[in-house]
Design an enzyme around this catalytic site. Sequence first.
Site, short mmCIF file in Angstrom:
data_model
loop_
_atom_site.label_atom_id
_atom_site.label_comp_id
_atom_site.label_asym_id
_atom_site.label_seq_id
_atom_site.Cartn_x
_atom_site.Cartn_y
_atom_site.Cartn_z
N LEU A 1 3.26 6.39 -2.18
CA LEU A 1 4.42 7.21 -2.51
C LEU A 1 4.48 7.49 -4.01
O LEU A 1 4.86 8.58 -4.44
CB LEU A 1 5.70 6.54 -2.03
CG LEU A 1 5.93 6.63 -0.51
CD1 LEU A 1 7.01 5.66 -0.07
CD2 LEU A 1 6.32 8.04 -0.11
N VAL B 1 0.83 -1.20 0.00
CA VAL B 1 0.00 0.00 0.00
C VAL B 1 0.87 1.26 0.00
O VAL B 1 0.60 2.22 -0.72
CB VAL B 1 -0.96 0.00 1.21
CG1 VAL B 1 -1.75 1.30 1.27
CG2 VAL B 1 -1.92 -1.18 1.12
N CYS B 2 1.93 1.24 0.80
CA CYS B 2 2.83 2.39 0.85
C CYS B 2 3.47 2.66 -0.52
O CYS B 2 3.68 3.81 -0.90
CB CYS B 2 3.93 2.16 1.87
SG CYS B 2 3.34 1.97 3.56
N THR B 3 3.78 1.60 -1.24
CA THR B 3 4.39 1.76 -2.55
C THR B 3 3.45 2.48 -3.50
O THR B 3 3.87 3.33 -4.29
CB THR B 3 4.79 0.37 -3.12
OG1 THR B 3 5.74 -0.23 -2.22
CG2 THR B 3 5.41 0.49 -4.50
#
Length: 219
Positions: free
Chosen positions: A48, A43-45
């Site tokens: 960002l 999810v962070c990928t």
Amino acid sequence: MVNLGDVFPNFTAESTIGTLDLHSYLGDKWGILFSHPADYTPVCTTELGRVAKLAPEFTKRNFKMLAVSCDSVKDHLGWIKDIEAYNCLSGEFPFPIVADEKRELAVKLGMLDPEEKDAAGMPLTARAVFLIGPDKKLKLSILYPATTGRNFDEVLRVIDSLQLTAEKKVATPADWKAGENCMVIPSIPSAEARELFPEHKVHQVPSGKEYLRTTPCPK
């Protein structure tokens, strides 16, 4: 925890662009600080990558961007390559990522998610968004659980509202978007409202109270 209107705590930390002092980094600009549970997470990928694509929109609004994740600078630099590949990014990565390996920032800023833990049983950092004004005061905070990705189009919408209402005596209604009608704030007397907003409309309601006043978006 940092409350709205508080001066946002300054900090010095290592980042992908070297040692970074938050207040010096922001200078006289607005700032967005957004946190991530960990590097090399799906999810962070996506988040960002989305912010990187929106970088021109943040720059247009006089913002500097800064991410923080509970891993090392070395991990951040490797992870950025994955972010760029997955999100089809090119050119220089547009914002730094701060290292918070000891979770000191996560604790200081109230960003831990007690329900989600890593493989070692440590609480993950929640998905916080902090918007900081040029006066270094906190203007908005949003806290998502680690399992839910953020909507950065909504963040931009909120920024448009914050910057408009900081300059003009209006508020923005539900689902407002830049350029749409605004609300005259209740503290403005009728005579002053007529002077400031000659095109405003008073909406009649059963209570008879003339508090619902809409006006074209000030320029």
